[in-house]
Write a protein that holds these residues in place. Structure first.
Motif, PDB file in Angstrom:
ATOM      1  N   GLU A 170       0.839  -1.203   0.000  1.00 28.28           N
ATOM      2  CA  GLU A 170       0.000   0.000   0.000  1.00 28.28           C
ATOM      3  C   GLU A 170       0.873   1.252   0.000  1.00 28.28           C
ATOM      4  O   GLU A 170       1.833   1.356   0.759  1.00 28.28           O
ATOM      5  CB  GLU A 170      -0.915   0.008   1.224  1.00 28.28           C
ATOM      6  N   GLY A 171       0.551   2.194  -0.878  1.00 29.68           N
ATOM      7  CA  GLY A 171       1.331   3.420  -0.993  1.00 29.68           C
ATOM      8  C   GLY A 171       2.339   3.397  -2.115  1.00 29.68           C
ATOM      9  O   GLY A 171       2.967   4.419  -2.409  1.00 29.68           O
ATOM     10  N   SER A 172       2.515   2.240  -2.762  1.00 29.69           N
ATOM     11  CA  SER A 172       3.435   2.155  -3.887  1.00 29.69           C
ATOM     12  C   SER A 172       2.762   2.645  -5.163  1.00 29.69           C
ATOM     13  O   SER A 172       1.560   2.458  -5.359  1.00 29.69           O
ATOM     14  CB  SER A 172       3.885   0.708  -4.082  1.00 29.69           C
ATOM     15  N   MET A 173       3.514   3.314  -6.020  1.00 29.44           N
ATOM     16  CA  MET A 173       3.046   3.755  -7.346  1.00 29.44           C
ATOM     17  C   MET A 173       1.722   4.510  -7.274  1.00 29.44           C
ATOM     18  O   MET A 173       0.752   4.165  -7.955  1.00 29.44           O
ATOM     19  CB  MET A 173       2.925   2.551  -8.294  1.00 29.44           C
ATOM     20  N   PRO A 174       1.618   5.562  -6.471  1.00 34.97           N
ATOM     21  CA  PRO A 174       0.329   6.229  -6.245  1.00 34.97           C
ATOM     22  C   PRO A 174      -0.242   6.943  -7.460  1.00 34.97           C
ATOM     23  O   PRO A 174      -1.435   7.278  -7.461  1.00 34.97           O
ATOM     24  CB  PRO A 174       0.646   7.230  -5.127  1.00 34.97           C
ATOM     25  N   LEU A 175       0.587   7.184  -8.499  1.00 37.80           N
ATOM     26  CA  LEU A 175       0.111   7.887  -9.690  1.00 37.80           C
ATOM     27  C   LEU A 175       0.065   6.994 -10.929  1.00 37.80           C
ATOM     28  O   LEU A 175      -0.128   7.494 -12.047  1.00 37.80           O
ATOM     29  CB  LEU A 175       0.996   9.108  -9.974  1.00 37.80           C
ATOM     30  N   LEU A 176       0.226   5.696 -10.751  1.00 40.27           N
ATOM     31  CA  LEU A 176       0.268   4.788 -11.895  1.00 40.27           C
ATOM     32  C   LEU A 176      -1.043   4.851 -12.676  1.00 40.27           C
ATOM     33  O   LEU A 176      -2.127   4.693 -12.113  1.00 40.27           O
ATOM     34  CB  LEU A 176       0.539   3.362 -11.418  1.00 40.27           C
ATOM     35  N   HIS A 177      -0.926   5.050 -13.998  1.00 38.17           N
ATOM     36  CA  HIS A 177      -2.106   5.130 -14.872  1.00 38.17           C
ATOM     37  C   HIS A 177      -2.247   3.889 -15.751  1.00 38.17           C
ATOM     38  O   HIS A 177      -3.361   3.414 -15.977  1.00 38.17           O
ATOM     39  CB  HIS A 177      -2.013   6.369 -15.775  1.00 38.17           C
ATOM     40  N   ILE A 178      -1.114   3.412 -16.284  1.00 35.50           N
ATOM     41  CA  ILE A 178      -1.152   2.318 -17.262  1.00 35.50           C
ATOM     42  C   ILE A 178      -0.234   1.192 -16.803  1.00 35.50           C
ATOM     43  O   ILE A 178       0.957   1.410 -16.551  1.00 35.50           O
ATOM     44  CB  ILE A 178      -0.712   2.806 -18.650  1.00 35.50           C
ATOM     45  N   LEU A 179      -0.794  -0.012 -16.705  1.00 40.53           N
ATOM     46  CA  LEU A 179      -0.029  -1.193 -16.325  1.00 40.53           C
ATOM     47  C   LEU A 179      -0.247  -2.267 -17.378  1.00 40.53           C
ATOM     48  O   LEU A 179      -1.389  -2.616 -17.700  1.00 40.53           O
ATOM     49  CB  LEU A 179      -0.470  -1.707 -14.956  1.00 40.53           C
ATOM     50  N   ARG A 180       0.856  -2.791 -17.918  1.00 44.79           N
ATOM     51  CA  ARG A 180       0.772  -3.881 -18.884  1.00 44.79           C
ATOM     52  C   ARG A 180       1.686  -5.005 -18.423  1.00 44.79           C
ATOM     53  O   ARG A 180       2.859  -4.790 -18.140  1.00 44.79           O
ATOM     54  CB  ARG A 180       1.169  -3.419 -20.281  1.00 44.79           C
ATOM     55  N   VAL A 181       1.123  -6.198 -18.336  1.00 45.49           N
ATOM     56  CA  VAL A 181       1.876  -7.401 -17.957  1.00 45.49           C
ATOM     57  C   VAL A 181       1.715  -8.387 -19.106  1.00 45.49           C
ATOM     58  O   VAL A 181       0.596  -8.794 -19.435  1.00 45.49           O
ATOM     59  CB  VAL A 181       1.357  -8.001 -16.633  1.00 45.49           C
ATOM     60  N   ASP A 182       2.835  -8.789 -19.707  1.00 43.08           N
ATOM     61  CA  ASP A 182       2.766  -9.477 -20.998  1.00 43.08           C
ATOM     62  C   ASP A 182       3.707 -10.682 -21.036  1.00 43.08           C
ATOM     63  O   ASP A 182       4.859 -10.598 -20.615  1.00 43.08           O
ATOM     64  CB  ASP A 182       3.169  -8.461 -22.082  1.00 43.08           C
TER      65      ASP A 182
END
Length: 232
Positions: A163-175
């Motif tokens: 909790e508290g990690s990457m608070p502004l992350l918008h796009i996540l891609r796992v491939d």
């Protein structure tokens, strides 16, 4: 300058290019990582750097000992070299916004180093850049990260997001992963997420991330979730 080759030139020639802002290097003999690091430190105006070892998939684990990056103004970095571990955060430029690692075969989790680079906006770990099995993103880490792409990490089994990690992350891609057991519980805390794309996922993810699945609560807040399954 693009495609500077250590096969035909000496990296020491770079010492005379004091105002160089963009550089891509092909390491194909005649240069150690220590020598390269020393030469790059002379380029005080460098903002964009790509280093490609044309034998990256065949290098031994001791080939890149001593590699550091002391380019003060560097913003964009792409590395395609074998390196068992990253330099500590003191040897990463403090203004770095973009990093792409390819085929590095890191044996140690890179996240404890990368998450301390407070200006990172875009992180791409591709094609066996991580050869370890575990990745941990700590609370407070990656304060400015907006984009994260994890591709082809075939030995990766466990991902923890606190909790508290990457608070502004918008796009996540796992491939293109095979051993990752589940999407981390901590994704539910990243309320900024707008898009999650999972490509070539194992079939087990289908049931877990469906509306009736045990992991749906982790992604239900994300406006756009796309899942493409591996049909092999």
């Amino acid at each position: 300058m693009h495609n500077f080759s250590t096969k035909h030139s000496s990296v020491r020639d770079l010492h005379r290019m004091k105002r160089l802002e963009t550089l891509s290097i092909i390491v194909n003999g005649g240069c150690t990582m220590e020598t390269l690091s020393s030469s790059l430190s002379e380029l005080t105006h460098l903002e964009n750097l790509t280093i490609n070892d044309d034998k990256v998939l065949y290098a031994t684990k001791n080939d890149e000992k001593g590699f550091v990056l002391d380019c003060v103004h560097l913003k964009q970095l792409e590395l395609e070299i074998h390196m068992p571990s990253l330099p500590d955060e003191k040897h990463f430029p403090s203004h770095l916004t973009t990093i792409h690692l390819y085929g590095c075969c890191l044996e140690e989790d890179p996240m404890p180093i990368l998450e301390k680079l407070v200006h990172l906006y875009d992180v791409d770990l591709s094609h066996m850049s991580l050869c370890g099995r575990r990745m941990v993103c700590s609370g407070g880490g990656f304060p400015q990260l907006h984009k994260l792409h994890l591709f082809g990490l075939n030995k990766w089994e466990e991902w923890i997001v606190k909790e508290g990690s990457m608070p502004l992350l918008h796009i996540l891609r796992v491939d293109n992963f095979h051993k990752l057991k589940e999407i981390p519980d901590g994704l539910r805390f990243i309320t900024s997420l707008k898009e999650l794309k999972i490509c070539r996922a194992p079939w087990g993810f289908k049931k877990k991330l469906s509306r009736e699945g045990e992991d749906y609560y982790k992604v239900q807040h994300i406006p756009l979730v796309q899942i493409e399954y591996d049909y092999r």
